[in-house]
Scaffold this motif. Sequence first.
Motif, mmCIF file in Angstrom:
data_model
loop_
_atom_site.group_PDB
_atom_site.id
_atom_site.type_symbol
_atom_site.label_atom_id
_atom_site.label_comp_id
_atom_site.label_asym_id
_atom_site.label_seq_id
_atom_site.Cartn_x
_atom_site.Cartn_y
_atom_site.Cartn_z
ATOM 1 N N MET A 41 74.865 40.547 45.710
ATOM 2 C CA MET A 41 74.005 39.791 44.785
ATOM 3 C C MET A 41 73.060 40.692 43.991
ATOM 4 S SD MET A 41 75.016 36.892 44.172
ATOM 5 C CE MET A 41 73.813 36.420 42.926
ATOM 6 N N ASP A 42 72.740 41.886 44.534
ATOM 7 C CA ASP A 42 71.914 42.825 43.750
ATOM 8 C C ASP A 42 72.685 43.268 42.503
ATOM 9 O OD1 ASP A 42 70.002 42.715 45.727
ATOM 10 O OD2 ASP A 42 70.789 44.461 46.790
ATOM 11 N N VAL A 43 73.977 43.566 42.714
ATOM 12 C CA VAL A 43 74.815 44.022 41.599
ATOM 13 C C VAL A 43 74.988 42.891 40.580
ATOM 14 C CG1 VAL A 43 77.167 44.761 40.988
ATOM 15 C CG2 VAL A 43 76.023 45.730 42.994
ATOM 16 N N ILE A 44 75.268 41.695 41.077
ATOM 17 C CA ILE A 44 75.474 40.553 40.172
ATOM 18 C C ILE A 44 74.175 40.282 39.381
ATOM 19 C CG2 ILE A 44 76.037 38.066 40.061
ATOM 20 C CD1 ILE A 44 78.388 39.756 41.074
ATOM 21 N N ARG A 45 73.040 40.368 40.078
ATOM 22 C CA ARG A 45 71.756 40.113 39.394
ATOM 23 C C ARG A 45 71.516 41.165 38.306
ATOM 24 N NH1 ARG A 45 68.822 40.686 43.305
ATOM 25 N NH2 ARG A 45 68.864 38.559 44.111
ATOM 26 N N ASP A 46 71.764 42.443 38.641
ATOM 27 C CA ASP A 46 71.576 43.508 37.642
ATOM 28 C C ASP A 46 72.490 43.290 36.442
ATOM 29 O OD1 ASP A 46 69.730 44.720 39.201
ATOM 30 O OD2 ASP A 46 71.002 46.392 39.856
ATOM 31 N N GLN A 47 73.743 42.946 36.704
ATOM 32 C CA GLN A 47 74.691 42.748 35.593
ATOM 33 C C GLN A 47 74.289 41.521 34.773
ATOM 34 O OE1 GLN A 47 78.463 42.665 37.674
ATOM 35 N NE2 GLN A 47 78.741 44.868 37.444
ATOM 36 N N PHE A 48 73.846 40.472 35.458
ATOM 37 C CA PHE A 48 73.410 39.262 34.746
ATOM 38 C C PHE A 48 72.202 39.593 33.870
ATOM 39 C CE2 PHE A 48 70.434 35.643 34.676
ATOM 40 C CZ PHE A 48 71.187 34.766 33.904
ATOM 41 N N GLU A 49 71.212 40.263 34.461
ATOM 42 C CA GLU A 49 69.982 40.552 33.701
ATOM 43 C C GLU A 49 70.225 41.556 32.575
ATOM 44 O OE1 GLU A 49 67.153 41.575 36.748
ATOM 45 O OE2 GLU A 49 66.876 39.464 37.312
ATOM 46 N N GLY A 50 71.177 42.479 32.770
ATOM 47 C CA GLY A 50 71.467 43.471 31.737
ATOM 48 C C GLY A 50 72.446 42.956 30.691
ATOM 49 N N SER A 51 73.591 42.486 31.132
ATOM 50 C CA SER A 51 74.644 42.083 30.186
ATOM 51 C C SER A 51 74.299 40.801 29.448
ATOM 52 C CB SER A 51 75.972 41.874 30.925
ATOM 53 O OG SER A 51 76.437 43.085 31.456
ATOM 54 N N LEU A 52 73.561 39.912 30.102
ATOM 55 C CA LEU A 52 73.314 38.596 29.497
ATOM 56 C C LEU A 52 71.873 38.433 29.027
ATOM 57 C CD1 LEU A 52 75.676 37.661 32.063
ATOM 58 C CD2 LEU A 52 75.762 36.046 30.181
ATOM 59 N N ALA A 53 71.197 39.544 28.765
ATOM 60 C CA ALA A 53 69.780 39.462 28.371
ATOM 61 C C ALA A 53 69.600 38.819 27.005
ATOM 62 C CB ALA A 53 69.179 40.864 28.354
#
Length: 253
Positions: free
Chosen positions: A140-152
């Motif tokens: 979930m850390d990876v998913i959160r980082d990708q969500f916050e970065g890719s979908l900002a």
Amino acid sequence: MRRFFIAGNWKMNLDRAASVELAAGIVSALGDISQLDVAICPPAVYLEAVASELSASPIALGSQDMHDQSCGAFTGELSGPMLTDVGCQYVILGHSERRHLMGEEDTQVNKKLHAALLHGLSPIVCVGETLSDRQAGRTMDVIRDQFEGSLAGLTDVQMGITTIAYEPVWAIGTGEVATPDQAQQVHADLRSLIENSYNLAVGSGVRIQYGGSVKPSNAADLLAQPDIDGALVGGAALDVESFTGIIQQVPGY
Ligand code: PGA
């Protein structure tokens, strides 16, 4: 109520004749798909050939990637306006093969996402952890980082147009599929993340596909999970029977 969405990613496979034959085969094999969305993402050079096979069908066309600029000196790249010009409605962004083999990072995926939305394309943004991330308990850390970065930086409306594909890297092309429980857990956590970042209505409206070794034999159990809204299919999308076999498992098909 979220509509199920099944997309086929043909990756760098098939030739022109085989692409046309596969698209035509899928069109004729599918019955009434008015209750769900289906898209096919062929190699870019065959987009137009496949578009003409899909023209009289509700199956949409998608691209496997795009550049964030509309035109210019970007050798080898394709822009959003070019993709809509040949009939694309969807574009896959940040696929794990682009992230891991071509070094694509969240900032680049995010620029592409904003460009896709600007040009009227519906993006499918991929996120997913590697096996070592999962084994280290970092999923979930990876998913959160990708969500916050890719979908900002999306508005509520833009988030609603965007599909997220949860694709555990260890399950892509390996034959190893996440169990329905493993996939559901990540989908539910991701949906909560979206609810907390936006609001309940946006979170409950966003479609989250699962991707990674989806086949007709495992699709029903995955698609029965409350937070799994469809599938992004690779290998099994290269065959009429297996791709339509997955679609036939969609509840309500
Ligand atoms: P796979 O690929 O179905 O062959 O595992 C999925 C994907 O890469 O989107």
